[in-house]
Design a protein around this motif. Structure first.
Motif, PDB file in Angstrom:
ATOM      1  N   GLU A   1      24.820  53.565  74.673  1.00 46.49           N
ATOM      2  CA  GLU A   1      25.485  52.649  75.598  1.00 46.49           C
ATOM      3  C   GLU A   1      24.953  51.231  75.423  1.00 46.49           C
ATOM      4  OE1 GLU A   1      26.128  52.067  80.435  1.00 46.49           O
ATOM      5  OE2 GLU A   1      25.311  53.938  79.632  1.00 46.49           O
TER       6      GLU A   1
ATOM      7  N   ARG B   1      28.483  61.039  71.748  1.00 41.70           N
ATOM      8  CA  ARG B   1      29.500  60.190  71.105  1.00 41.70           C
ATOM      9  C   ARG B   1      30.856  60.381  71.758  1.00 41.70           C
ATOM     10  NH1 ARG B   1      31.032  60.777  64.772  1.00 41.70           N
ATOM     11  NH2 ARG B   1      31.326  62.918  65.492  1.00 41.70           N
TER      12      ARG B   1
ATOM     13  N   ARG C   1      30.430  47.932  65.296  1.00 39.93           N
ATOM     14  CA  ARG C   1      30.170  49.366  65.093  1.00 39.93           C
ATOM     15  C   ARG C   1      28.733  49.719  65.452  1.00 39.93           C
ATOM     16  NH1 ARG C   1      28.241  50.780  59.579  1.00 39.93           N
ATOM     17  NH2 ARG C   1      27.704  48.841  58.486  1.00 39.93           N
TER      18      ARG C   1
ATOM     19  N   SER D   1      32.983  57.466  74.050  1.00 39.59           N
ATOM     20  CA  SER D   1      34.098  56.899  73.281  1.00 39.59           C
ATOM     21  C   SER D   1      34.970  55.968  74.121  1.00 39.59           C
ATOM     22  CB  SER D   1      34.936  58.022  72.655  1.00 39.59           C
ATOM     23  OG  SER D   1      35.420  58.902  73.662  1.00 39.59           O
TER      24      SER D   1
ATOM     25  N   CYS E   1      26.391  49.742  72.267  1.00 41.02           N
ATOM     26  CA  CYS E   1      27.789  49.332  72.413  1.00 41.02           C
ATOM     27  C   CYS E   1      27.900  48.031  73.213  1.00 41.02           C
ATOM     28  CB  CYS E   1      28.600  50.431  73.106  1.00 41.02           C
ATOM     29  SG  CYS E   1      28.827  51.937  72.125  1.00 41.02           S
TER      30      CYS E   1
ATOM     31  N   ASP F   1      22.779  49.094  65.939  1.00 42.20           N
ATOM     32  CA  ASP F   1      23.920  48.198  66.150  1.00 42.20           C
ATOM     33  C   ASP F   1      23.817  47.043  65.162  1.00 42.20           C
ATOM     34  OD1 ASP F   1      22.777  45.619  67.423  1.00 42.20           O
ATOM     35  OD2 ASP F   1      21.920  47.161  68.726  1.00 42.20           O
TER      36      ASP F   1
ATOM     37  N   ALA G   1      33.188  52.701  74.129  1.00 41.62           N
ATOM     38  CA  ALA G   1      33.259  52.085  72.805  1.00 41.62           C
ATOM     39  C   ALA G   1      34.609  51.421  72.590  1.00 41.62           C
ATOM     40  CB  ALA G   1      32.995  53.133  71.730  1.00 41.62           C
TER      41      ALA G   1
ATOM     42  N   THR H   1      34.822  48.148  74.561  1.00 36.45           N
ATOM     43  CA  THR H   1      34.045  47.035  73.992  1.00 36.45           C
ATOM     44  C   THR H   1      34.440  46.719  72.551  1.00 36.45           C
ATOM     45  OG1 THR H   1      32.300  48.625  73.365  1.00 36.45           O
ATOM     46  CG2 THR H   1      32.045  47.478  75.475  1.00 36.45           C
TER      47      THR H   1
ATOM     48  N   GLU I   1      28.095  44.624  70.609  1.00 38.59           N
ATOM     49  CA  GLU I   1      29.551  44.710  70.425  1.00 38.59           C
ATOM     50  C   GLU I   1      30.063  43.724  69.383  1.00 38.59           C
ATOM     51  OE1 GLU I   1      31.788  43.557  73.865  1.00 38.59           O
ATOM     52  OE2 GLU I   1      30.139  42.367  74.669  1.00 38.59           O
TER      53      GLU I   1
ATOM     54  N   VAL J   1      34.100  48.720  69.841  1.00 32.07           N
ATOM     55  CA  VAL J   1      33.061  49.205  68.926  1.00 32.07           C
ATOM     56  C   VAL J   1      33.405  50.631  68.504  1.00 32.07           C
ATOM     57  CG1 VAL J   1      30.615  49.842  68.725  1.00 32.07           C
ATOM     58  CG2 VAL J   1      31.274  47.757  69.939  1.00 32.07           C
ATOM     59  N   THR J   2      33.140  50.968  67.261  1.00 32.49           N
ATOM     60  CA  THR J   2      33.284  52.346  66.788  1.00 32.49           C
ATOM     61  C   THR J   2      31.901  52.981  66.656  1.00 32.49           C
ATOM     62  OG1 THR J   2      33.232  51.645  64.469  1.00 32.49           O
ATOM     63  CG2 THR J   2      35.392  51.816  65.528  1.00 32.49           C
ATOM     64  N   ILE J   3      31.787  54.250  67.049  1.00 33.77           N
ATOM     65  CA  ILE J   3      30.529  54.994  66.956  1.00 33.77           C
ATOM     66  C   ILE J   3      30.637  55.947  65.776  1.00 33.77           C
ATOM     67  CG2 ILE J   3      28.911  56.506  68.146  1.00 33.77           C
ATOM     68  CD1 ILE J   3      30.061  55.536  70.795  1.00 33.77           C
TER      69      ILE J   3
END
Length: 423
Positions: A318, A277, A329, A281, A321, A351, A284, A287, A325, A289-291
């Motif tokens: 990956e 993660r 998240r 980051s 994400c 996702d 993320a 793109t 996207e 996106v939050t992980i």
């Protein structure tokens, strides 16, 4: 007594007996009726000549008649049947008329039971196979043929047709049809061919692009500084694409070579997921996106090799994400579960993007398989990531489960066998 299923030919009155009876009848007429004597003698002579001519055209020597009768009622003996029954492959015995005389139990399971005495062509409609059988019978030699059967699950067979030898150099009465399953070999060969074709195609595209820009820089744009900078940026991207593809190919090759080597170390999946993660980051953020870890995980150990498992979860996160996207998240779950009474550890990467149509799901781990070719290449995908994931999980005695709903997103779950806590 004849074998079951073989009918005897109807008995026919011998020609000599017919002639004798006719001559006796004409003699009786001539004896009792003197006025019809010459007519009877003439009719008897003509009848005798006709019978002799007919016998010359249709009569069969006694030895040949006996041979034909024996061939019509010929069946394999118990010793021959026992040998054919003991074979591990499907096997059939046919006679010179291509009629089935015996099949072993393996052939019954694979091709179904056939009635003894039926023509083999009633079951196998392949012209190539029938032609090979006819050649073997006609020339009394071994022949080969290929057979492909199955509308949905195709199976490939190599068929060998062998004359069954008889003593003292006699003509073979039976022929053995031996089927060998070549389905796995054919699939491996097809996979190898597809792999070479796909790898060549993936390398040819960026290589052609590089060649084109180099020629442009050497020719029309050699004095254009702005074009040179723009072309060099594109060339760097294409070279990076080839480099990633070669790296993935080498990685896949190394993993496949040691797929049978057991894993001996113990790793903490929670620690690996935290590292993945953190490493992803920046991607993320790029793109949008939050992980998220859902929930925050406690230490949970499995048998595994750290670097390989980092590669597995880096690929899965990956992909989530890049291709999910639009959902904004990505969640990672680490939990224990049970299946058929056994304990497992699941790592689920979910996702909330567009999802994957169900017809694509079974093929996702094939080499170079892409749901959307343009989208994959635009996101710098090589088409090998999930194939690498699958092979690493096989080495760890784990498997990949995919669940996707169009419009709701996709979940990729790596399921590992739990450690034996009693040891």
């Amino acid at each position: 007594m004849n074998e079951p299923g073989v009918k005897e030919a109807p008995r026919q009155l011998p020609l000599a007996r017919v002639v004798a009876l006719a001559l006796a009848a004409f003699s009786a007429i001539a004896f009792f009726d003197e006025s019809a004597r010459w007519v009877a003698v003439a009719a008897g002579s003509l009848f005798l000549v006709a019978c002799l001519a007919l016998s010359r055209d249709t009569a069969v020597p006694r030895r040949e008649r006996g041979t034909r009768r024996r061939q019509a009622t010929l069946w394999p003996d118990s010793g021959t049947k026992s040998v054919v029954e003991a074979m591990a492959e499907p096997a059939f015995l046919i006679d010179r008329n291509l009629l089935l005389r015996f099949q072993n139990s393996v052939s019954e399971r694979v091709f179904g039971a056939m009635a003894l005495g039926d023509a083999i062509s009633l079951r196998f409609r392949s012209p190539e196979l029938i032609a090979a059988i006819e050649t073997a019978v006609r020339e009394r030699k071994t022949t080969h043929a290929a057979l492909v059967e199955g509308r949905f699950a195709e199976r490939s067979w190599s068929v060998e047709i062998l004359p069954v030898p008889v003593g003292q150099g006699g003509e073979p009465a039976f022929f053995l049809l031996l089927f060998r399953d070549r389905t796995a070999e054919r699939r491996i060969e097809q996979m190898r061919t597809d792999f070479i074709a796909n790898a060549s195609h993936e390398l040819r595209t960026p290589l052609a692009s590089l060649m084109g820009f180099i020629e442009t820089l050497q020719g029309p744009a050699k004095d254009d500084a702005q074009a040179r900078l723009r072309f060099l940026d594109i060339m760097r991207d294409q070279a990076g694409r080839m480099s990633r593809l070669i790296d993935d190919l080498l990685s896949l090759s190394r993993i496949e070579m040691k797929r049978h080597v057991p894993v001996e170390s113990i790793v903490d999946l929670a620690e690996i997921l935290d590292d993945v993660r953190e490493a992803l980051s920046p991607l993320a953020s790029e793109t949008g996106v939050t992980i998220e870890m859902d929930p925050e995980t406690a230490p949970l150990a499995v048998a595994g090799e750290r670097d390989e498992l980092v590669q597995v979860f880096s690929n899965l996160v990956e992909n989530a994400c890049k291709y999910g996207e639009s959902g904004g998240r990505v969640t990672i779950q680490l939990l224990e579960t049970r299946e058929r009474g056994r304990h497992f550890v699941d790592v689920a990467v979910r996702d909330f993007g567009p999802g994957i149509p169900p017809e694509h799901v079974p093929r996702l781990t094939e080499r170079f398989y892409r749901v959307d070719v343009g989208s994959s290449r635009g996101k710098r995908g090589t088409g090998l990531g999930l194939s690498i994931v699958r092979n690493i999980l096989i080495r760890h005695r784990a498997r990949l489960l995919v669940h996707s709903v169009v419009g709701e997103g996709s979940t990729f779950t790596a399921r590992f066998p739990a450690l034996d806590k009693t040891s």
